[in-house]
Design a protein around this motif. Structure first.
Motif, short mmCIF file in Angstrom:
data_model
loop_
_atom_site.label_atom_id
_atom_site.label_comp_id
_atom_site.label_asym_id
_atom_site.label_seq_id
_atom_site.Cartn_x
_atom_site.Cartn_y
_atom_site.Cartn_z
N PHE A 286 0.95 -1.20 -0.13
CA PHE A 286 -0.06 0.03 0.10
C PHE A 286 1.03 1.30 0.13
O PHE A 286 0.55 2.11 -0.61
CB PHE A 286 -1.02 0.02 1.28
CG PHE A 286 -2.19 0.91 1.05
CD1 PHE A 286 -3.33 0.26 0.86
CD2 PHE A 286 -2.21 2.31 1.13
CE1 PHE A 286 -4.57 0.98 0.67
CE2 PHE A 286 -3.28 3.02 1.02
CZ PHE A 286 -4.40 2.22 0.69
N GLN A 289 2.07 2.12 -3.39
CA GLN A 289 1.08 2.92 -4.16
C GLN A 289 1.00 4.48 -4.00
O GLN A 289 0.90 5.22 -4.85
CB GLN A 289 -0.25 2.26 -4.10
CG GLN A 289 -0.39 0.92 -4.42
CD GLN A 289 0.34 0.23 -5.73
OE1 GLN A 289 -0.08 1.12 -6.75
NE2 GLN A 289 1.05 -0.85 -5.59
N ASN A 312 -5.92 2.54 -2.64
CA ASN A 312 -6.47 1.47 -2.61
C ASN A 312 -7.08 0.62 -3.62
O ASN A 312 -6.99 -0.52 -3.94
CB ASN A 312 -8.05 1.70 -1.49
CG ASN A 312 -8.44 0.38 -0.94
OD1 ASN A 312 -7.69 -0.39 -0.46
ND2 ASN A 312 -9.82 0.33 -1.30
N PHE A 315 -4.03 -1.01 -5.03
CA PHE A 315 -3.71 -2.02 -4.26
C PHE A 315 -4.51 -3.15 -4.41
O PHE A 315 -3.93 -4.38 -4.52
CB PHE A 315 -3.81 -1.56 -2.78
CG PHE A 315 -3.22 -2.42 -1.95
CD1 PHE A 315 -2.15 -2.98 -1.60
CD2 PHE A 315 -4.22 -3.22 -0.89
CE1 PHE A 315 -1.62 -3.90 -0.85
CE2 PHE A 315 -3.71 -4.10 -0.10
CZ PHE A 315 -2.51 -4.45 0.09
N GLN A 319 -3.39 -6.83 -5.75
CA GLN A 319 -3.64 -8.19 -5.21
C GLN A 319 -4.58 -9.03 -5.80
O GLN A 319 -4.33 -10.28 -5.64
CB GLN A 319 -4.42 -7.57 -3.73
CG GLN A 319 -3.78 -6.83 -2.81
CD GLN A 319 -2.64 -7.54 -2.18
OE1 GLN A 319 -1.59 -7.55 -2.51
NE2 GLN A 319 -2.86 -7.98 -1.00
#
Length: 356
Positions: A286, A289, A312, A315, A319
């Protein structure tokens, strides 16, 4: 042999060496230049000793300096002579002639060390005699105590803690300013006072950059950043703890006073505490980013909050494209996490000291 005669020998020898070295022999040229600088330091020191006057502190300082120079010069002589012989740029006659010059420098330093040692012994005995009270002359006794020479002050150390960097530099330069030292001599003393990351960083300097200015610039770039210093202080506050088994609280009091002074001097306010804890609570994925979005290694509180949702989304995309095994490697280790309970306790106790 006098300092002036040694200086003339070095000038002649350096010209002779550089005259036979080619363009591909840069490493040896650097060693010759470094040795010339050290020899200049030797002659400068010997002239200062000859000029006098000497006291106990000066004798101890010159002794340490000459011993270090002797060790360093012997090492440089060995490297240069080995290179010249193996590269066949010298005949055996030239080698022995150059070795004689090396030996004269070594002998000059050893002779100076012997004389300084004898003078230091004499001065020490005089100081002890002057400090010995005489029952029959109380006024002389009082006067004699003022003749005692104060001990030399040790130079400070720096281990790479950004919060302590400016205090170290100011103390170090203030103490060394009392002596007339070359840039390389200042570098040598600086290198001896460094440990940890700071020592490793300075040890990485190339041969041509072995001087105080280059080392100081490198340390400034690594440890003088204000935000890094502020983060280091907050991290120190988080670690501050009084051992319940301690015999007293003096160590805790000392550390707390230092940290409190650093908080004030670095102008650490409430927003910065929030920024630190939010940043430290994030996993590396995170953080990367936010760094990519803001183009800053440590974004401000406003930048973190303004870009949380965009970071987010990135991220989450990252993921979703990773395997379960890789995901597990990105999970923040519990030892590095800041618990909500501790976060609340910290803000309840510490932050009211400052204006938020």
């Amino acid at each position: 042999m006098s300092a002036s005669e040694l200086e003339q020998l070095d000038s002649t020898q350096e010209s002779s060496l550089l005259g036979v070295l080619g363009e591909s022999d840069d490493d040896c040229k650097v060693l010759v230049s470094i040795r010339s600088g050290k020899r200049q330091s030797v002659t400068k020191t010997l002239k200062s000793i000859e000029k006098g006057p000497l006291d106990i502190i000066k004798c101890e300082f010159y002794l340490d300096k000459l011993r270090d120079l002797l060790t360093e010069l012997n090492s440089l002589d060995e490297k240069i002579n080995s290179f010249m012989l193996h590269s066949r740029l010298w005949s055996s006659v030239q080698y022995h002639r150059e070795a004689e010059v090396d030996e004269k420098y070594s002998d000059g330093i050893r002779l100076a060390i012997k004389r300084l040692t004898r003078e230091l012994t004499r001065l020490s005995k005089s100081a002890v005699a002057a400090a010995t009270p005489s029952p029959s002359t109380p006024q002389e006794v009082h006067h004699s105590y003022h003749k005692i020479t104060l001990p030399s002050i040790e130079l400070p150390y720096f281990d790479g803690n950004p919060a302590a960097y400016h205090k170290f530099v100011n103390s170090f330069e203030s103490l060394l300013s009392k002596y007339d030292l070359s840039s390389f001599e200042q570098f040598s003393y600086l290198s001896k006072q460094l440990t940890g990351p700071a020592k490793k960083l300075v040890d990485s300097l190339a041969l041509k950059d072995l001087n105080y200015e280059s080392a100081k610039k490198l340390l400034d770039e690594a440890f003088s950043d204000k935000l890094s210093q502020q983060y280091s202080v907050i991290k120190g506050l988080c670690k501050l703890s009084l051992d319940p088994n301690a015999r007293d609280g003096y160590q805790w009091i000392s550390e707390a006073r230092v940290l409190e002074e650093q908080v004030r001097s670095l102008d650490i306010k409430g927003d910065l505490f929030v920024q630190y804890f939010l940043w430290e609570s994030l996993c590396d994925g995170f953080k990367s980013q936010l760094v990519s979005i803001t183009n800053k290694s440590k974004p401000s509180l406003k930048e973190i909050l303004d870009n949380l949702f965009e970071a987010n989304n990135r991220f989450m995309d990252l993921q979703s494209n990773m395997s379960e095994k890789t995901k597990g490697n990105l999970v923040k280790q519990s030892s590095n996490a800041v618990s909500v309970c501790y976060f609340q306790r910290f803000f309840k106790v510490v932050v009211p000291w400052f204006e938020i």
